[in-house]
Design an enzyme around this catalytic site. Structure first.
Site, mmCIF file in Angstrom:
data_model
loop_
_atom_site.group_PDB
_atom_site.id
_atom_site.type_symbol
_atom_site.label_atom_id
_atom_site.label_comp_id
_atom_site.label_asym_id
_atom_site.label_seq_id
_atom_site.Cartn_x
_atom_site.Cartn_y
_atom_site.Cartn_z
ATOM 1 C CD GLU A 17 44.811 61.646 11.232
ATOM 2 O OE1 GLU A 17 45.962 61.420 11.658
ATOM 3 O OE2 GLU A 17 43.792 61.466 11.907
ATOM 4 C CB ALA A 125 47.739 48.765 19.624
ATOM 5 C CE LYS A 165 50.571 51.692 21.899
ATOM 6 N NZ LYS A 165 49.224 52.247 21.638
ATOM 7 C CD GLN A 176 42.933 61.261 22.919
ATOM 8 O OE1 GLN A 176 43.247 61.299 24.108
ATOM 9 N NE2 GLN A 176 41.890 60.602 22.506
ATOM 10 C CD GLN A 212 32.179 68.003 15.369
ATOM 11 O OE1 GLN A 212 33.077 68.700 14.921
ATOM 12 N NE2 GLN A 212 31.496 67.164 14.628
HETATM 13 P P1 FAD Z 1 46.004 50.070 22.902
HETATM 14 O O1 FAD Z 1 47.395 50.544 22.815
HETATM 15 O O2 FAD Z 1 45.748 48.623 22.678
HETATM 16 O O3 FAD Z 1 45.426 50.509 24.316
HETATM 17 C C1 FAD Z 1 44.046 50.377 24.613
HETATM 18 C C2 FAD Z 1 43.851 50.378 26.119
HETATM 19 O O4 FAD Z 1 44.352 49.154 26.662
HETATM 20 C C3 FAD Z 1 44.627 51.478 26.842
HETATM 21 O O5 FAD Z 1 43.869 51.875 27.947
HETATM 22 C C4 FAD Z 1 45.913 50.780 27.266
HETATM 23 O O6 FAD Z 1 46.555 51.405 28.357
HETATM 24 C C5 FAD Z 1 45.361 49.405 27.637
HETATM 25 N N1 FAD Z 1 46.346 48.318 27.508
HETATM 26 C C6 FAD Z 1 47.258 48.159 26.532
HETATM 27 N N2 FAD Z 1 47.962 47.025 26.730
HETATM 28 C C7 FAD Z 1 47.455 46.456 27.861
HETATM 29 C C8 FAD Z 1 47.733 45.243 28.572
HETATM 30 N N3 FAD Z 1 48.699 44.422 28.191
HETATM 31 N N4 FAD Z 1 46.990 44.969 29.680
HETATM 32 C C9 FAD Z 1 45.992 45.795 30.093
HETATM 33 N N5 FAD Z 1 45.686 46.954 29.446
HETATM 34 C C10 FAD Z 1 46.410 47.275 28.345
HETATM 35 N N6 FAD Z 1 40.656 54.931 15.880
HETATM 36 C C11 FAD Z 1 40.137 54.409 14.720
HETATM 37 O O7 FAD Z 1 39.126 53.711 14.770
HETATM 38 N N7 FAD Z 1 40.732 54.671 13.520
HETATM 39 C C12 FAD Z 1 41.848 55.413 13.406
HETATM 40 O O8 FAD Z 1 42.358 55.617 12.301
HETATM 41 C C13 FAD Z 1 42.417 55.964 14.583
HETATM 42 N N8 FAD Z 1 43.542 56.728 14.548
HETATM 43 C C14 FAD Z 1 44.099 57.198 15.709
HETATM 44 C C15 FAD Z 1 45.291 57.930 15.642
HETATM 45 C C16 FAD Z 1 45.867 58.441 16.811
HETATM 46 C C17 FAD Z 1 47.162 59.218 16.716
HETATM 47 C C18 FAD Z 1 45.237 58.230 18.065
HETATM 48 C C19 FAD Z 1 45.834 58.811 19.316
HETATM 49 C C20 FAD Z 1 44.056 57.496 18.135
HETATM 50 C C21 FAD Z 1 43.480 56.958 16.965
HETATM 51 N N9 FAD Z 1 42.305 56.192 16.997
HETATM 52 C C22 FAD Z 1 41.778 55.688 15.832
HETATM 53 C C23 FAD Z 1 41.617 55.946 18.279
HETATM 54 C C24 FAD Z 1 42.117 54.641 18.974
HETATM 55 O O9 FAD Z 1 41.825 53.545 18.167
HETATM 56 C C25 FAD Z 1 41.429 54.553 20.323
HETATM 57 O O10 FAD Z 1 41.913 55.543 21.176
HETATM 58 C C26 FAD Z 1 41.437 53.180 21.020
HETATM 59 O O11 FAD Z 1 40.536 53.257 22.120
HETATM 60 C C27 FAD Z 1 42.800 52.771 21.568
HETATM 61 O O12 FAD Z 1 43.667 52.407 20.581
HETATM 62 P P2 FAD Z 1 45.227 52.104 20.918
HETATM 63 O O13 FAD Z 1 45.839 51.631 19.670
HETATM 64 O O14 FAD Z 1 45.824 53.244 21.636
HETATM 65 O O15 FAD Z 1 45.032 50.852 21.913
#
Ligand code: FAD
Length: 289
Positions: A17, A125, A165, A176, A212
């Site tokens: 990455e 997402a 999802k 993560q 950190q």
């Molecule tokens: P989602 O899948 O949308 O989930 C977010 C929250 O909402 C979770 O608690 C989930 O359980 C909950 N949820 C989902 N669907 C529902 C629903 N229908 N009803 C109620 N609750 C729901 N961040 C950046 O800014 N840039 C990056 O490039 C980046 N890369 C990442 C790469 C990886 C591999 C990982 C693990 C994380 C990365 N992140 C990045 C961080 C990520 O954007 C954050 O963790 C963010 O808070 C959640 O993103 P998600 O896509 O998992 O969200």
């Protein structure tokens, strides 16, 4: 090439990455690290996505450079909470025009200055994934959390939403970071039991700055095993020793994962070619062929 075709083969894949520069001043420095990491010939390279502005533009630019100039498959991250639907659609269009076939679709962190959720933004997402699917034939990855996402009180909710999802069209998941492999094995067991069958790439973080990392893990709720804490306590003030120990710790985690039948591994190489190279060197015989 679509990443999923590589992940579905029996071969061991190691992906690395990079993150784009925050300012244009550091673009060349980041590009040098990108070039050096690509020279290690990972299965693919992912490029993270920052919130708005130049950082997000640079994701597409760097992912194109990796694919077109360095001939390594690239995976562009894309987040939706920090942009309007129109802005997100325009990035998807740009990715398509640049023939980037792989997107890691994320919600991203919610900016403090905006009211969220709102009509003009994708909320989860899963909504972004549906939008990507409508707009092209992409291979789509998404994030998952072996220890649960920090916003969810109950792990079962997390897995339920993860399943929803994945059903929106996710080809693979990346986790993560975690520092105790048993947490990952347990997570795999629980999601497979719920019918989530797509490949899951464990995300391994080589720790080079122990203090950190301790702070970051407190925020994300990542469990730090005693063995990890002892290393940080002993070497945290000695950057070279900490980096060496972090490389060995990450190598050890990867060997254990491979020994337990996991053959797709993602390393959060964080623009550090020397760290990625040292880990790959430690694994040279293990990942051969
Ligand atoms: P989602 O899948 O949308 O989930 C977010 C929250 O909402 C979770 O608690 C989930 O359980 C909950 N949820 C989902 N669907 C529902 C629903 N229908 N009803 C109620 N609750 C729901 N961040 C950046 O800014 N840039 C990056 O490039 C980046 N890369 C990442 C790469 C990886 C591999 C990982 C693990 C994380 C990365 N992140 C990045 C961080 C990520 O954007 C954050 O963790 C963010 O808070 C959640 O993103 P998600 O896509 O998992 O969200």
């Amino acid at each position: 090439m679509k990443i999923i075709d590589k992940l579905n083969s029996d071969k061991i894949t190691i992906s690395l990455e990079v993150f784009p520069p925050k300012t244009s001043a550091s673009y060349d420095k980041v590009l040098k690290a990108v070039d050096e990491i690509a020279a290690l010939q990972p299965a693919f390279m992912s490029v993270t996505y920052g919130a708005g502005g130049g950082t997000s533009k640079n994701t597409v630019r760097i992912a194109s450079h990796i694919k077109d100039d360095l001939h390594v498959d690239s995976l562009a991250h894309l987040t939706c909470a920090s942009s309007t639907k129109e802005e997100v659609r325009s990035v998807i269009k740009e990715l398509k025009e640049n023939k980037i076939e792989n997107i890691l679709a994320l919600r991203g962190d919610i900016p403090e200055e905006i009211s969220f959720p709102s009509e003009d933004r994708f909320r989860y997402a899963s909504e972004l994934i549906q939008e990507i699917k409508k707009n092209g034939d992409f291979c789509i990855g998404a994030a998952c959390y072996p220890e649960g996402h920090v916003e969810n009180e109950h792990k079962e909710d997390d897995i339920r939403y993860l399943k929803e999802k994945v059903e929106c069209g996710v080809d693979f998941l990346t986790t993560q970071m975690f520092f105790d492999n048993s947490i990952h094995y347990n997570f795999l067991y629980r999601i497979r039991e719920k019918g989530i069958t797509v490949p899951v790439l464990p995300g391994i973080m080589p720790v080079t700055n122990g203090k950190q990392m301790k702070r970051i893990c407190q925020l994300s709720g990542t469990f730090l095993p005693a063995r990890f804490l002892a290393i940080v306590d002993k070497f945290g003030n000695n950057p070279a020793a900490m980096q060496q120990a972090g490389i060995v710790y990450a190598t050890d985690q990867i060997i254990d994962l491979i020994a337990n039948g996991i053959h797709n591994i993602h390393i959060y190489s964080m623009n550090k070619p020397e760290v990625a190279a040292a880990i790959l060197n430690n694994l040279s015989e293990i990942i051969k062929g």
